[in-house]
Design an enzyme around this catalytic site. Structure first.
Site, PDB file in Angstrom:
ATOM      1  N   ASP A 116       0.850  -1.187   0.000  1.00 15.59           N
ATOM      2  CA  ASP A 116       0.000   0.000   0.000  1.00 15.59           C
ATOM      3  C   ASP A 116       0.888   1.240   0.000  1.00 15.59           C
ATOM      4  O   ASP A 116       2.106   1.143   0.139  1.00 15.59           O
ATOM      5  CB  ASP A 116      -0.949   0.002   1.218  1.00 15.59           C
ATOM      6  CG  ASP A 116      -0.210  -0.224   2.521  1.00 15.59           C
ATOM      7  OD1 ASP A 116       0.959   0.211   2.639  1.00 15.59           O
ATOM      8  OD2 ASP A 116      -0.785  -0.834   3.434  1.00 15.59           O
ATOM      9  N   ASP A 118       1.443   4.998   1.685  1.00 18.31           N
ATOM     10  CA  ASP A 118       1.083   5.906   2.773  1.00 18.31           C
ATOM     11  C   ASP A 118       1.626   7.296   2.454  1.00 18.31           C
ATOM     12  O   ASP A 118       2.727   7.441   1.922  1.00 18.31           O
ATOM     13  CB  ASP A 118       1.685   5.409   4.096  1.00 18.31           C
ATOM     14  CG  ASP A 118       1.222   3.994   4.422  1.00 18.31           C
ATOM     15  OD1 ASP A 118       0.009   3.788   4.536  1.00 18.31           O
ATOM     16  OD2 ASP A 118       2.084   3.091   4.520  1.00 18.31           O
ATOM     17  N   ASP A 158       9.089   3.929  13.261  1.00 13.66           N
ATOM     18  CA  ASP A 158       9.738   2.805  13.941  1.00 13.66           C
ATOM     19  C   ASP A 158      11.155   2.538  13.443  1.00 13.66           C
ATOM     20  O   ASP A 158      12.142   2.784  14.133  1.00 13.66           O
ATOM     21  CB  ASP A 158       8.848   1.548  13.942  1.00 13.66           C
ATOM     22  CG  ASP A 158       8.236   1.202  12.592  1.00 13.66           C
ATOM     23  OD1 ASP A 158       8.597   1.843  11.587  1.00 13.66           O
ATOM     24  OD2 ASP A 158       7.402   0.267  12.536  1.00 13.66           O
TER      25      ASP A 158
HETATM   26  P1  ATP Z   1       3.558  -2.660   5.010  1.00  7.69           P
HETATM   27  O1  ATP Z   1       2.456  -1.699   4.643  1.00  7.69           O
HETATM   28  O2  ATP Z   1       4.320  -3.186   3.870  1.00  7.69           O
HETATM   29  O3  ATP Z   1       3.117  -3.704   5.938  1.00  7.69           O
HETATM   30  P2  ATP Z   1       4.621  -0.325   6.303  1.00  7.69           P
HETATM   31  O4  ATP Z   1       5.996   0.003   6.779  1.00  7.69           O
HETATM   32  O5  ATP Z   1       4.049   0.566   5.257  1.00  7.69           O
HETATM   33  O6  ATP Z   1       4.648  -1.827   5.837  1.00  7.69           O
HETATM   34  P3  ATP Z   1       2.327   0.366   7.844  1.00  7.69           P
HETATM   35  O7  ATP Z   1       1.707  -0.346   8.989  1.00  7.69           O
HETATM   36  O8  ATP Z   1       1.556   0.553   6.601  1.00  7.69           O
HETATM   37  O9  ATP Z   1       3.682  -0.372   7.562  1.00  7.69           O
HETATM   38  O10 ATP Z   1       2.782   1.783   8.423  1.00  7.69           O
HETATM   39  C1  ATP Z   1       3.213   2.844   7.585  1.00  7.69           C
HETATM   40  C2  ATP Z   1       4.370   3.573   8.246  1.00  7.69           C
HETATM   41  O11 ATP Z   1       3.920   4.149   9.486  1.00  7.69           O
HETATM   42  C3  ATP Z   1       5.547   2.710   8.630  1.00  7.69           C
HETATM   43  O12 ATP Z   1       6.425   2.519   7.548  1.00  7.69           O
HETATM   44  C4  ATP Z   1       6.188   3.505   9.739  1.00  7.69           C
HETATM   45  O13 ATP Z   1       6.925   4.592   9.231  1.00  7.69           O
HETATM   46  C5  ATP Z   1       4.967   4.069  10.461  1.00  7.69           C
HETATM   47  N1  ATP Z   1       4.520   3.168  11.541  1.00  7.69           N
HETATM   48  C6  ATP Z   1       3.578   2.197  11.454  1.00  7.69           C
HETATM   49  N2  ATP Z   1       3.418   1.576  12.627  1.00  7.69           N
HETATM   50  C7  ATP Z   1       4.273   2.159  13.481  1.00  7.69           C
HETATM   51  C8  ATP Z   1       4.571   1.980  14.869  1.00  7.69           C
HETATM   52  N3  ATP Z   1       3.960   1.044  15.586  1.00  7.69           N
HETATM   53  N4  ATP Z   1       5.511   2.788  15.415  1.00  7.69           N
HETATM   54  C9  ATP Z   1       6.132   3.757  14.691  1.00  7.69           C
HETATM   55  N5  ATP Z   1       5.891   3.959  13.392  1.00  7.69           N
HETATM   56  C10 ATP Z   1       4.983   3.188  12.788  1.00  7.69           C
HETATM   57 MG    MG Z   2       2.110   0.547   4.488  1.00 11.39          MG
END
Ligand code: ATP
Ligand code: MG
Length: 453
Positions: A66, A68, A144
């Site tokens: 996805d 963001d 994170d």
């Molecule tokens: P994917 O969507 O591939 O699972 P992602 O890194 O995009 O991985 P998401 O859950 O969509 O994960 O979160 C988007 C972004 O928000 C992350 O890349 C990170 O920068 C931030 N983020 C998400 N969850 C946390 C958390 N628990 N603590 C700190 N930052 C977070």
């Molecule tokens: Mg994501």
């Protein structure tokens, strides 16, 4: 402001900025809806960046799950720009911009929460609410992992790196931003995310990021059980479930999520390690690789089966009849699990049906097999039996009988169910999972289940 060398020290004040000509992210690989959101925000005078998994995965040459977006517009300002926008989350307020089934998640830059009027609540070191807004530099440092804190700036297509994420992408390293223990205490789900990204990307966990994973598992008990369910589906349903399971056990985290199953796995049965969960997860991974559907109820049926089975066998030994024993075993295990990982009813009901059908699959005579095959959960229950047989815990001949029965025509089915099949109680492990021969149960299963076919 601009640092030019990848090794240059970086801080919130001196990000590494990589111009368009020097990185590989192309608009052609970004979803058209994410681009629409970015461009529209820019037109309205706001800062707009792609951030998180989208940027990380594009740099690694993976297809992002996805996209963001991060912006300096508040959620209310985002809603004013897009008609197709809904604000979600109280703990962490976000804007969702909807385009049919695709959702672009737009987050406002978070600040440090240091201001008196900041809407940020911390309880025992855990952030329970964060709606305090700030600058992009502050936003980067509250993310994170370094590799998740890279921004693609729509105003000039450059990449902005405040935390050393580009270097970590290059070397394949997963590193938390800031003091790891403090960051895990702020949000213990980050421990699960560490394992998820390490497995998904094949990255090495940097030693300081890794060390607390062995020690802080108990913090998972403070996380809302519904959030853990969602996080675990992301971990187990993406094609690397077996690896995830092994890492969860390696760090001692699995026991904080599934204590009953963990206790069973610590024991051997008739000197054989229990392989059922591993096989179930490997099977799920293969299905995902083969683009076949997977279901959360099947996954949880696998994850919780060992304690259910043991309790079931205890109850049978006490003389409880099969259906009642399975029902009671399932209820007891679910009652202990739900406060930790909350399985929504739409999944827990079919999960329990799979278990309830296991003793019924022992009944191979008369009209019962034909009736059972029409049960909406038959196929899942049969797949489950096949897995149990592969793990050496159910009878391979029984599983084969059901395979043949499904393929047979009407006449063959009648022959298969006439007379020959006797009602059997579930039996103890009859051989080790890897041994292909030897029936130590003293019952000739071929005779019992072939039914003359
Ligand atoms: P994917 O969507 O591939 O699972 P992602 O890194 O995009 O991985 P998401 O859950 O969509 O994960 O979160 C988007 C972004 O928000 C992350 O890349 C990170 O920068 C931030 N983020 C998400 N969850 C946390 C958390 N628990 N603590 C700190 N930052 C977070
Ligand atoms: Mg994501």
């Amino acid at each position: 402001m601009q640092a030019t060398h990848p090794e240059a020290p970086r801080s919130a004040q001196t990000p590494l900025i990589v111009p368009r000509a020097e990185h590989s992210i192309s608009r052609a690989n970004i979803s058209e809806y994410a681009l629409k959101v970015l461009c529209k925000l820019k037109q309205e005078g706001f800062a707009a960046h792609l951030v998180g998994g989208g940027v990380r995965d594009l740099l690694l040459g993976h297809e992002p799950k996805d996209f963001d977006v991060a912006t300096d517009a508040t959620p209310e300002q985002v809603r004013a720009v897009f008609r197709n926008c809904r604000l979600i989350g109280r703990r962490f307020r976000l804007a969702h911009v909807h385009f049919g089934r695709e959702i672009i998640e737009v987050a406002t830059f978070r600040g440090t929460g240091a201001d008196d009027d900041a809407d940020r609540h911390v309880e025992n070191g855990m952030i329970v609410r964060d709606n305090s807004y700030g600058s992009i530099a502050e936003d980067a440092l509250r993310r994170d992992f370094t590799i998740n804190a890279l921004y693609y700036d729509i105003s000039n297509f450059s990449l902005i790196d405040y935390a050393g994420g580009l270097e970590d992408i290059r070397t394949g390293q997963l590193r938390l931003i800031g003091d790891p223990e403090r960051r895990y205490r702020e949000d213990p789900v980050r421990m699960l995310r560490a394992i998820r990204f390490a497995c998904k990307l094949g990255f090495r966990v940097e030693p300081q990021t890794e060390r607390p994973l062995f020690e802080l598992g108990a913090l998972l008990g403070d996380i809302a059980a519904a959030r853990l369910f969602d996080e675990l589906i992301k971990m187990f349903h993406t094609g690397y479930g077996l690896n995830t399971f092994e890492k969860l056990r390696h760090y001692g985290l699995f026991g904080h999520l599934f204590p009953d199953t963990d206790a069973c796995l610590a024991q051997e049965e008739q000197s054989f390690p229990i392989t059922f969960v591993s096989r179930g997860l490997a099977n799920t991974d293969q299905r995902i690789l083969g683009d076949k559907p997977v279901a959360p109820f099947f996954l949880y049926a696998v994850l919780l089966w060992e304690p259910v089975r043991r309790r079931y066998e205890q109850l049978l030994a006490k003389g409880v009849e099969e259906a009642g024993a399975m029902e009671q075993a399932a209820s007891e295990v679910c009652a202990r699990e739900q406060p930790l990982v909350c399985i929504p009813k739409r999944y827990s009901l079919p999960m329990r049906e799979i278990w309830a059908l296991q003793p019924r699959l022992l009944q191979c005579d008369g009209k019962r097999p034909t009736r059972l095959i029409g049960h909406p959960r038959f196929r899942a229950a049969y797949d489950f039996l096949v897995l149990r047989a592969e793990a050496g815990e159910a009878d391979q001949d029984l599983a084969d009988w059901w395979t043949r029965f499904q393929e047979a025509d009407g006449t063959q089915r009648t022959t298969m169910t006439e007379g020959g099949a006797k009602r059997q109680r579930p039996r103890k492990r009859r051989h080790g999972p890897e041994s292909g021969s030897g029936d130590h149960s003293g019952v000739s299963t071929t005779e019992v289940f072939d039914g003359g076919a």
